[in-house]
Design a protein around this motif. Sequence first.
Motif, short mmCIF file in Angstrom:
data_model
loop_
_atom_site.label_atom_id
_atom_site.label_comp_id
_atom_site.label_asym_id
_atom_site.label_seq_id
_atom_site.Cartn_x
_atom_site.Cartn_y
_atom_site.Cartn_z
N ILE A 65 -0.47 -5.90 -3.54
CA ILE A 65 -0.23 -4.78 -3.06
C ILE A 65 0.92 -4.25 -2.83
O ILE A 65 2.00 -4.87 -2.17
CB ILE A 65 -0.83 -4.57 -1.55
N SER A 66 1.58 -3.13 -3.33
CA SER A 66 2.77 -2.75 -3.51
C SER A 66 2.93 -1.00 -3.49
O SER A 66 1.80 -0.45 -3.74
CB SER A 66 3.78 -3.01 -4.60
N VAL A 67 3.95 -0.51 -2.87
CA VAL A 67 4.30 1.00 -2.64
C VAL A 67 5.45 1.20 -3.44
O VAL A 67 6.62 0.60 -3.36
CB VAL A 67 4.17 1.30 -1.43
N GLU A 68 5.27 2.08 -4.59
CA GLU A 68 6.47 2.55 -5.58
C GLU A 68 6.49 3.73 -5.57
O GLU A 68 5.43 4.47 -6.42
CB GLU A 68 6.44 1.89 -6.86
N ARG A 69 7.53 4.71 -5.03
CA ARG A 69 7.86 6.02 -5.15
C ARG A 69 6.56 6.72 -4.82
O ARG A 69 5.86 7.52 -5.54
CB ARG A 69 8.05 6.48 -6.54
N ASP A 70 6.21 6.50 -3.58
CA ASP A 70 4.76 7.28 -2.86
C ASP A 70 3.69 6.98 -3.60
O ASP A 70 2.54 7.86 -3.72
CB ASP A 70 5.02 8.67 -2.96
N VAL A 71 3.27 5.83 -4.34
CA VAL A 71 2.33 5.50 -5.23
C VAL A 71 1.90 4.21 -4.69
O VAL A 71 2.80 3.21 -4.61
CB VAL A 71 2.33 5.31 -6.57
N LEU A 72 0.62 4.14 -4.14
CA LEU A 72 0.21 2.60 -3.71
C LEU A 72 -0.51 1.87 -4.93
O LEU A 72 -1.48 2.59 -5.49
CB LEU A 72 -0.89 2.75 -2.58
N ILE A 73 -0.36 0.78 -5.23
CA ILE A 73 -0.54 -0.03 -6.30
C ILE A 73 -1.33 -1.23 -5.92
O ILE A 73 -0.75 -2.04 -5.04
CB ILE A 73 0.68 -0.19 -7.27
N VAL A 74 -2.54 -1.38 -6.19
CA VAL A 74 -3.27 -2.53 -6.16
C VAL A 74 -3.66 -3.47 -7.29
O VAL A 74 -4.39 -2.69 -8.23
CB VAL A 74 -4.84 -2.48 -5.06
N ARG A 75 -3.08 -4.43 -7.44
CA ARG A 75 -3.55 -5.13 -8.59
C ARG A 75 -4.23 -6.58 -8.40
O ARG A 75 -4.02 -7.09 -7.25
CB ARG A 75 -2.00 -5.41 -9.41
N GLY A 76 -5.29 -6.91 -9.36
CA GLY A 76 -5.95 -7.94 -9.08
C GLY A 76 -6.01 -8.57 -10.28
O GLY A 76 -6.26 -8.17 -11.41
N SER A 77 -5.82 -10.15 -10.41
CA SER A 77 -5.66 -10.70 -11.63
C SER A 77 -6.33 -12.38 -11.26
O SER A 77 -5.71 -12.66 -10.19
CB SER A 77 -4.40 -10.81 -12.01
N LYS A 78 -7.19 -12.52 -12.07
CA LYS A 78 -7.74 -13.93 -11.78
C LYS A 78 -7.19 -14.88 -12.85
O LYS A 78 -6.99 -14.66 -13.92
CB LYS A 78 -9.31 -13.85 -11.99
N PRO A 79 -6.93 -16.22 -12.41
CA PRO A 79 -6.33 -17.13 -13.25
C PRO A 79 -7.31 -17.39 -14.56
O PRO A 79 -8.48 -17.33 -14.19
CB PRO A 79 -6.13 -18.26 -12.63
N ASP A 80 -6.71 -17.56 -15.65
CA ASP A 80 -7.78 -17.71 -16.90
C ASP A 80 -8.43 -19.26 -16.78
O ASP A 80 -8.72 -19.86 -17.86
CB ASP A 80 -7.14 -17.72 -18.24
N GLU A 81 -8.36 -19.82 -15.64
CA GLU A 81 -8.94 -21.31 -15.40
C GLU A 81 -10.38 -21.41 -15.66
O GLU A 81 -11.14 -22.33 -15.90
CB GLU A 81 -8.32 -22.07 -14.21
N ASP A 82 -11.03 -20.25 -15.24
CA ASP A 82 -12.64 -20.42 -15.23
C ASP A 82 -13.35 -20.55 -16.55
O ASP A 82 -13.24 -19.55 -17.38
CB ASP A 82 -13.25 -18.93 -14.49
N LYS A 83 -13.65 -21.54 -17.04
CA LYS A 83 -14.10 -21.93 -18.42
C LYS A 83 -15.80 -21.95 -18.32
O LYS A 83 -16.52 -22.43 -18.99
CB LYS A 83 -13.80 -23.28 -19.05
#
Length: 158
Positions: A65-83
């Motif tokens: 979660i970050s805020v850049e220039r009055d924009v809240l950004i939520v990023r989600g990333s799963k590791p590619d380990e799930d086989k």
Amino acid sequence: MNTIDLTPLYRNSIGFDRLASLLDSTLSSSSVRSGYPPYNIEALDENRYIILLAVAGFEKSDIDISVERDVLIVRGSKPDEDKRKYLYQGIALRNFERKFDLAEHIEVSGAEMRNGLLKISLVKEIPEAMKPKEIPITDADAEQKALNHQPEAMDQAH
């Protein structure tokens, strides 16, 4: 791509450049946006808000979660380990990025995760200098009379 000429807005107003850039970015962004992950925005009261994102399957460490220039950004990333080999996958675990434009003076006050829901708390903190203030109206005649009587009061004190 359609654009709106905001030049007339600039002729008679000052400080609306953020509004103009917000309109421009909204109109220029693709009209087809991913609905993932689903979210709610709730107003708790006049100055407090909550954004609730459904992030089932993600751990706290998978979310940024970050805020850049009055924009809240939520990023989600799963590791590619799930086989895993799915016969059917109805729970989406794909990477995502959600952006929320924040109005002036809106600050992120915290975030917590429980039961697959990410709760981001926001608060509107208007600086004291920007809050409305009442200006008392004084009686100019009374002030003048007070000024005229001050020397007499000082003479009697000596």
